[in-house]
Design an enzyme around this catalytic site. Structure first.
Site, PDB file in Angstrom:
ATOM      1  N   ASP A 201       0.820  -1.200   0.000  1.00 15.96           N
ATOM      2  CA  ASP A 201       0.000   0.000   0.000  1.00 15.96           C
ATOM      3  C   ASP A 201       0.858   1.255   0.000  1.00 15.96           C
ATOM      4  OD1 ASP A 201      -2.317   1.538   0.092  1.00 15.96           O
ATOM      5  OD2 ASP A 201      -2.321   1.596   2.283  1.00 15.96           O
ATOM      6  N   GLU A 442       4.297  -8.289   6.899  1.00 17.58           N
ATOM      7  CA  GLU A 442       3.000  -8.914   6.624  1.00 17.58           C
ATOM      8  C   GLU A 442       3.047  -9.938   5.491  1.00 17.58           C
ATOM      9  OE1 GLU A 442      -0.181  -6.135   6.190  1.00 17.58           O
ATOM     10  OE2 GLU A 442       0.201  -5.140   8.099  1.00 17.58           O
ATOM     11  N   TYR A 495      -5.413  -3.291  13.033  1.00 25.18           N
ATOM     12  CA  TYR A 495      -6.178  -2.067  12.800  1.00 25.18           C
ATOM     13  C   TYR A 495      -7.626  -2.276  13.256  1.00 25.18           C
ATOM     14  CZ  TYR A 495      -2.204  -0.325  10.156  1.00 25.18           C
ATOM     15  OH  TYR A 495      -0.954   0.107   9.791  1.00 25.18           O
ATOM     16  N   GLU A 531       2.316  -1.670  14.086  1.00 25.43           N
ATOM     17  CA  GLU A 531       1.459  -0.760  13.333  1.00 25.43           C
ATOM     18  C   GLU A 531       0.094  -0.700  14.002  1.00 25.43           C
ATOM     19  OE1 GLU A 531       0.979  -1.383   9.137  1.00 25.43           O
ATOM     20  OE2 GLU A 531       3.089  -1.871   8.813  1.00 25.43           O
TER      21      GLU A 531
END
Length: 636
Positions: A201, A442, A495, A531
C-alpha cells in the site's frame, strides 16, 4: 515479457554470497568524493516490449542522438516530475545519462582507484561508462558500485559519459514482489496493454533515488570494516575486523578518539579489540542525559609501497539484548515509542532530500519519539547516520513487503531474499542506531512454505550478525503463523475499528487485549505493536467521531494507548504509530490521493493525533527520571 525474462536471469546470476564491502564514501587524506547528482537527461523506453534501448544500444552514443530526451533531477523519482500521466505510471526501462568531468590527476595516477557508486535505483539497473557496461544490480533501496578506473584510462580525455538504465518491473521473485497482467479482452483494452499488480500500500516510485558519486581510493585500500561493541562496568570493548584489498601484507593501525579529539585506544593489526576506560555509552534519545555519544575510529592501511589509505568510522558503544519480556539497551529496559515512516514527499517521491530528512528528525524529536522502523525497505544511509547522531533507534527492514503469493516462497525468491539481507547487513552493520533486523512485512506466513522460508531467512540473518535480534512484521493469526517460532521479538500489525469492525472503537480494548494475550501465551516473546492507526483527512471534523476525521483518529489512538499502558508493565515493549506522515499510494477506491493515516500531513503539518502522541511520548520518557531539565518539561 522480455523485460521479465531479463530480470529473472539477473536474479539467478546475482544470488550468491557477497564478497566486497560497501563503506559509505567519505573524504580523507587518501580519498576524494565528487557528487555527480543534479540534472541528468532522461528517456522512457515506450516501445511495446520496453526493449528498444537495448536493441538499438542507446548506451553506445549520447542519449540525445537516438531520440528525444527531457531533463530529470537526480536524486528523485521520475513519476511526479512531469505533467505526463504516462511517465507517472510508467512500467519498464527508463534511461538516464550525464556527462561529467573526472579530475585529470585521478586518471593520470595509476595508483588511484576510481569508483562509481549509485546510492539506490529502483529496481533493476544496468550501468555503462563511455558505452562500456561496468555493472548491474537487482533490487532497489541499496547501493551498488563499480571500479571504473580501467574504462576511463582506456578512453582519451577525462570526460565520462554515465548511462544508467533502470527497470521498475516487479515479478514474483523480486522484493517486493508483483505480477505483470496482460489484458486480453480486445473490446476493452488495446493490444499489448498491461498493468503492474502489487500487494503493498504505497506508490511504486521509481528512478535514481539517491546520490550518484564518484570517489577514489588508493589501489591498496580499506574495503570493509566490521565493528562490534560491549562493555563491563566502566570499560568499553570495541572488536574490529578490517578487510584490505590490493595488498596482502598491508600494515593496519586503528585509533579510537573521543569527541574532544583525545585518543582513548589504539591497536595494530587487521583484527583486534580496543579497550576504552571510563566509556561513554551510546544511549537512545530521552533515555540518558548524554545520548548518542559517538567515538571516531580512524583506520590506516599502509601497503608495501608505502601508500596509505585512511578511513574514519563513527562508533557507538552499546549492547542490545532480548529477554522473554524486555528489550534491553545497555542492560536497561528500552520501550519503543516511535513511528513508522516512508521515504515519500511531494514532487520528489522517494528521492533523497536533506531538508526533508532534517525536518523529519526535528518533528520526531519534537514529539518525543525515540525510534522508527524503516517501513518497508532500507532507507538512505544518510538517514541512519542522522539517527546515530541523534540517538533515534531503528528497526531496519528489508523490502520483503507484499509476499502474498505462494510462488514467491520458491527457491529463486529465497536466494534473492538472502542476498538482499546480506547487502542490508553489509551496509548497516556498524550503525549503533540499528538495534534489530526486520526480514519482512506482513507476509502470508500461514502458507505451508513459509515455515521453511523464514527459518532459513532468520537463521541466515543471524549468521551475518549475531549481535542484533531478528524479527518480521506479522498480521497473521497467532495460531497459524509459521515464522513466529524463529524470531526474537513478535511484531504485530492490527487495525481494530478500521479494517476490522470499522467505526466501532468500543471494541478496541477487548480485541487488543486478546491479541496480546494470545501471542504472548503461545510464544513467550516480547511484543511490539508495530502498526496501528486510522486515516484522518486533515481538517475534517466530527463529534461524535466518525471515520476519516481527526477526532476518530485520536479516539482510536486513545483506546490503543489504554491497553498499551496495561501491557507494557508485562511484555509489550513498544508502540509504533502508522504512520508518521501521509504518503502516496496507487489509485484505488479506498485511497483519496494517498494513505491518510499520518499524524502529520504529507507536507509535515500536524493533525490532532500528533499532539496526543507528543503528550504521551514525553510522559513515557519522563517516567525514566534520567532526563536533563531541558527535556523533562518540553513546551506543550
Amino acid at each position: 515479457r522480455s523485460a521479465e525474462r531479463l530480470l529473472l536471469a539477473a536474479l539467478c546470476s546475482v544470488c550468491q554470497a557477497l564478497q566486497d564491502g560497501m563503506l559509505f564514501p567519505t573524504e580523507s587524506p587518501s580519498r576524494e568524493v565528487k557528487d555527480v547528482s543534479g540534472l541528468w537527461i532522461f528517456r522512457a523506453d515506450e516501445s511495446p516490449e520496453r526493449s528498444r534501448g537495448f536493441e538499438q544500444q542507446w548506451y553506445k552514443s549520447p542519449l540525445a542522438e537516438t531520440g528525444p530526451v527531457i531533463d530529470m533531477p537526480v536524486p528523485s523519482s521520475y513519476n511526479d516530475i512531469t505533467q505526463d500521466a504516462q511517465i507517472r505510471d510508467f512500467i519498464g526501462w527508463v534511461w538516464y545519462e550525464k556527462d561529467v568531468w573526472v579530475p585529470a590527476r585521478w586518471i593520470q595516477d595509476r595508483g588511484t582507484r576510481i569508483v562509481l557508486r549509485v546510492g539506490s535505483a529502483h529496481y533493476y539497473s544496468v550501468l555503462w561508462v563511455n558505452g562500456v557496461k561496468v555493472t548491474e544490480h537487482v533490487g532497489g533501496h541499496l547501493p551498488f558500485e563499480a571500479d571504473i578506473s580501467g574504462v576511463l584510462r582506456q578512453t582519451s580525455g577525462n570526460q565520462c559519459r554515465i548511462t544508467i538504465a533502470v527497470n521498475n518491473t516487479l515479478t514474483l521473485e523480486t522484493l517486493p514482489p508483483g505480477t505483470i497482467q496482460y489484458m486480453t479482452d480486445r473490446s476493452r483494452y488495446p493490444a499489448g496493454y498491461f498493468v503492474q499488480n502489487t500487494n503493498f500500500d504505497f506508490f511504486n516510485y521509481a528512478g535514481i533515488h539517491r546520490p550518484v558519486l564518484l570517489y577514489t581510493t588508493p589501489k591498496a585500500h580499506i574495503d570493509d570494516i566490521t565493528v562490534e561493541t560491549t562493555f563491563s562496568d566502566n570499560i568499553g570493548l570495541v572488536s574490529f575486523n578490517v578487510s584490505v584489498l590490493g595488498s596482502s601484507k598491508a600494515a593496519v593501525k586503528v585509533t579510537l578518539s573521543a569527541q574532544d579529539g583525545r585518543c582513548v585506544a589504539s591497536a595494530d593489526g587487521s583484527r583486534g579489540v580496543l579497550k576504552v576506560t571510563d566509556v561513554n555509552l551510546w544511549w537512545p534519545y530521552l533515555m540518558h542525559e548524554n545520548p548518542a555519544y559517538l567515538y571516531s575510529m580512524e583506520v590506516q592501511a599502509t601497503a608495501e609501497d608505502g601508500q596509505t589509505d585512511v578511513y574514519t568510522l563513527p562508533v557507538g558503544i552499546r549492547t542490545v539484548k532480548v529477554t522473554s519480556t524486555q528489550f534491553l539497551i545497555n542492560n536497561k529496559p528500552f520501550y519503543f515509542h516511535g513511528v513508522n515512516k516512508h521515504e515519500d514527499a511531494d514532487i520528489r517521491g522517494k528521492g533523497f532530500d536533506w531538508p526533508l530528512v532534517v525536518k523529519d528528525f526535528n518533528l520526531m524529536k519534537w514529539m518525543g519519539a525515540n525510534s522508527f522502523r524503516t517501513s518497508h525497505y532500507p532507507y538512505a544511509e544518510e538517514i541512519l547516520q542522522m539517527a546515530d547522531r541523534h540517538g533515534i533507534v531503528i528497526i531496519d527492514e528489508c523490502p520483503g513487503v507484499g509476499i502474498k503469493d505462494i510462488r514467491s516462497f520458491g527457491n529463486v525468491s529465497l536466494a534473492h531474499h538472502l542476498t538482499v539481507m546480506e547487502e542490508l547487513v553489509r551496509r548497516d552493520k556498524n550503525h549503533p542506531s540499528v538495534v534489530m533486523w526486520s526480514v519482512a512485512n506482513e507476509p502470508a506466513s500461514e502458507m505451508p512454505p513459509a515455515g521453511f522460508y523464514f527459518k532459513e531467512l532468520v537463521s541466515h540473518t543471524r549468521s551475518l550478525d549475531s549481535s542484533r535480534p531478528v524479527t518480521y512484521i506479522t498480521a497473521s493469526n497467532y495460531a497459524r503463523d509459521l515464522g513466529a517460532p524463529y524470531v526474537d521479538v513478535i511484531c504485530v500489525n492490527s487495525y481494530f475499528s478500521w479494517y476490522q469492525d470499522p467505526g466501532h472503537t468500543e471494541l478496541i480494548g477487548l480485541q487488543l487485549n486478546t491479541q496480546f494475550d494470545n501471542w504472548y501465551g503461545k510464544y513467550q516473546k516480547p511484543i511490539i505493536q508495530s502498526e496501528y492507526g486510522a486515516d484522518a483527512v486533515p481538517g475534517l471534523h466530527s463529534d461524535p467521531p466518525m471515520m476519516f476525521t481527526e477526532e476518530y483518529q485520536k479516539t482510536v489512538l486513545q483506546n490503543y494507548h489504554n491497553v498499551f499502558d496495561q501491557k507494557r508493565k508485562e511484555f509489550v515493549i513498544g508502540e509504533l504509530i502508522w504512520n508518521f506522515a501521509d504518503f502516496m499510494t496507487s489509485q484505488s477506491i479506498i485511497r483519496v490521493v494517498g494513505n491518510k493515516k499520518g499524524i502529520f500531513t504529507r507536507q509535515r503539518q500536524p493533525k490532532a493525533g500528533a499532539f496526543l502522541l507528543r503528550e504521551r511520548y514525553w510522559r513515557i520518557a519522563n517516567e525514566t527520571g534520567v532526563l536533563p531539565t531541558w527535556a523533562r518539561y518540553p513546551c506543550l
